[in-house]
Design an enzyme around this catalytic site. Structure first.
Site, PDB file in Angstrom:
ATOM      1  N   ASP A  10       0.828  -1.206   0.000  1.00 54.53           N
ATOM      2  CA  ASP A  10       0.000   0.000   0.000  1.00 54.53           C
ATOM      3  C   ASP A  10       0.858   1.249   0.000  1.00 54.53           C
ATOM      4  O   ASP A  10       1.918   1.281   0.629  1.00 54.53           O
ATOM      5  CB  ASP A  10      -0.889  -0.043   1.263  1.00 54.53           C
ATOM      6  CG  ASP A  10      -2.044   0.938   1.188  1.00 54.53           C
ATOM      7  OD1 ASP A  10      -2.742   1.098   2.213  1.00 54.53           O
ATOM      8  OD2 ASP A  10      -2.267   1.530   0.120  1.00 54.53           O
ATOM      9  N   HIS A  22       3.786   3.794  -8.714  1.00 49.26           N
ATOM     10  CA  HIS A  22       3.656   2.361  -9.021  1.00 49.26           C
ATOM     11  C   HIS A  22       4.966   1.797  -9.572  1.00 49.26           C
ATOM     12  O   HIS A  22       5.345   0.668  -9.263  1.00 49.26           O
ATOM     13  CB  HIS A  22       2.513   2.139 -10.016  1.00 49.26           C
ATOM     14  CG  HIS A  22       1.169   2.509  -9.457  1.00 49.26           C
ATOM     15  ND1 HIS A  22       0.622   1.876  -8.360  1.00 49.26           N
ATOM     16  CD2 HIS A  22       0.264   3.452  -9.839  1.00 49.26           C
ATOM     17  CE1 HIS A  22      -0.554   2.417  -8.090  1.00 49.26           C
ATOM     18  NE2 HIS A  22      -0.798   3.366  -8.955  1.00 49.26           N
ATOM     19  N   LEU A 116      11.753 -20.121  -4.661  1.00 47.10           N
ATOM     20  CA  LEU A 116      10.783 -19.228  -4.018  1.00 47.10           C
ATOM     21  C   LEU A 116       9.489 -19.291  -4.821  1.00 47.10           C
ATOM     22  O   LEU A 116       9.510 -19.256  -6.048  1.00 47.10           O
ATOM     23  CB  LEU A 116      11.294 -17.778  -4.006  1.00 47.10           C
ATOM     24  CG  LEU A 116      10.288 -16.700  -3.593  1.00 47.10           C
ATOM     25  CD1 LEU A 116      10.015 -16.770  -2.091  1.00 47.10           C
ATOM     26  CD2 LEU A 116      10.785 -15.297  -3.942  1.00 47.10           C
TER      27      LEU A 116
END
Lengths: 229, 260
Positions: A10, A22, A116
């Site tokens: 956020d 962004h 991962l």
């Protein structure tokens, strides 16, 4: 170390207007993915786009969809090299067809990677996820793969989208930008997850903040609902 | 002899490397423990500052905490670690504080149903508190009364599973009665309705205060947590009136976008 870390990323729009926030957020994600991979964390789930975010201005939504496409295309080679497996959870039917295809291709290409697991929650809603799991179970019963008496908590958990992971429930949730809520993210899975809310905006979240979150996690007594005798 | 001599030299060569590795490993462990010590000290100092802050707030010296605007806080939930929930006197004291502040609707939750079992003991001590029934939702409360809901996992994940079973039964009925495959039965609205039919659909709390050692929501009913603010208050045995006031005051300043 936690086996599964989840992050609500956020604060991009507050960090900088238009696309800059962004874009900066992508750098933070890249760094976090690298750290998780290096430090032996098995699963990283990131809340990239909520189903509630569709009401945002069209221009912003299109910018974000375009950004997701660029990131997947740019990072795919890195993912293959670093052993990162990509999975997507959320209602993909609402996404542009080109993005749906990119995600599907990325999942297919990286399915054998094991260092991962990076789960991207896109067009995701915790409530919708629970309902979707129930719908899937109903279809399986209809197709005689299940008996009715099997319909219970554990079965719902097995059919949630996060069951694509060996560790479907996060050990640690990090939310940036100082907000103290889950915002409809993994409502079922977060029952005993350590919640770490940090003031830094997502583009400012780096190694130091991640270490602080991990240390906080390691300090807590965790019982996962069991009784300590 | 040469073999033994060469093995001895190899051992001598391994020796310093082995020592270096051990010392290095010990050094790293020492650094890690030192970092944890520093962090623990920081948390201790913060705890001390919090205690002083709480005392000042409770004393009424800070005016902004004296008249809390509870307009935004229509429904408050308190999650308590089950071991700590056994301290009924503490729970009663907490409810009394909330009542004094002016809270009208409170949900008490723990993950083992301890609070539900303590219901009679709680109601006996707090005459102005009454148990929340969904049918009472629209009845006005007078100034002093407080509605209290007691919740446990049977109102959470177990309830969702039961509600899903209700929807599944409906799905089968639709399938046999019409050509409709019945999958439209599984919607968020229908799930909410099914939970209501089971008596497990209280309001979504605006704020959830968690008392316990772990900073998690202890399995609070997931269907009701979408936009709930969650604040960890620490152990119930160390609860402070000032910290409670501060948490509620901070909530009144929050602005939510709800995804926009």
């Amino acid at each position: 170390m936690p086996r599964h870390v989840a992050v609500i990323m956020d604060g991009n729009a507050r960090w900088a207007r238009r696309s800059a926030g962004h874009e900066a957020g992508v750098k933070s994600l890249r760094e976090l993915t690298k750290l998780c991979s290096e430090w032996g964390i098995g699963v990283l789930t990131v809340f990239a786009f909520s189903s509630d975010n569709w009401v945002r201005p069209k221009a912003e939504v299109e910018l974000l969809m375009g950004l997701f496409e660029r990131v997947i295309q740019m990072e795919l080679e890195n993912f293959m090299r670093e052993g990162v497996q990509v999975c997507m959870i959320g209602d993909s039917l609402n996404l542009p067809k080109s993005l749906q295809k990119l995600f599907a291709d990325a999942e297919e290409m990286t399915k054998n990677n094991s260092r991962l697991q990076l789960i991207a929650a896109v067009s995701y809603s915790g409530k919708h996820g629970i309902v979707q799991a129930c719908r899937t179970i109903a279809c399986k019963v209809k197709d005689s793969h299940l008996e009715l008496e099997d319909f219970g908590e554990r079965l719902i958990e097995r059919e949630l989208e996060t069951s694509c992971s060996e560790f479907p429930c996060p050990d640690l949730l990090i939310r940036t930008s100082g907000e103290l809520r889950l915002s409809n993210f993994m409502l079922w899975q977060l029952a005993y997850t350590e919640l770490f809310f940090v003031r830094a905006l997502w583009p400012d979240f780096g190694k130091a903040e991640f270490i602080e979150a991990l240390l906080s996690y390691q300090q807590r007594q965790r019982r996962y609902g069991a009784r300590v005798s | 002899m040469c073999g033994f001599r060469s093995m001895g030299s190899t051992n001598k060569m391994r020796g310093p490397n082995c020592w270096t590795a051990r010392v290095g490993s010990f050094g790293l462990q020492l650094i890690w423990h030192f970092i944890h010590f520093i962090i623990s000290t920081c948390y201790f100092v913060l705890g001390l500052a919090d205690a002083v802050d709480s005392y000042v707030i409770s004393s009424g010296l800070l005016k902004k905490y004296n008249d809390l605007n509870l307009g935004k806080l229509r429904y408050l939930a308190i999650g308590v670690d089950s071991d700590e929930a056994r301290q009924t006197s503490k729970v009663i004291k907490l409810l009394q504080w909330l009542s004094d502040i002016g809270m009208k609707h409170v949900c008490l939750y723990d993950e083992e149903g301890v609070l539900k079992k303590s219901k009679d003991a709680i109601l006996e001590k707090l005459s102005h508190v009454r148990l929340f029934e969904e049918t009472d939702e629209k009845l006005p409360l007078d100034k002093k009364n407080m509605n209290l809901e007691l919740a446990s996992p049977s109102d959470g994940k177990e309830a969702v599973a039961k509600a899903a079973n209700l929807l599944f039964t409906k799905h089968l009925e639709l399938k046999s009665a019409t050509e409709d495959q019945g999958e439209n039965v599984f919607t968020e609205a229908n799930m909410s309705e099914a939970l209501r039919a089971l008596g497990c659909s209280g309001p979504e709390p605006d704020l959830l205060l968690v008392y316990g050692p772990a900073r998690c929501h202890l399995g609070f009913p997931p269907w009701r947590l979408r936009y709930t603010e969650i604040v960890h208050m620490g152990p119930l045995k160390s609860m402070k009136h000032g910290s409670l006031m501060k948490a509620i005051y901070k909530f009144t300043l929050v602005h939510q976008n709800y995804g926009k």
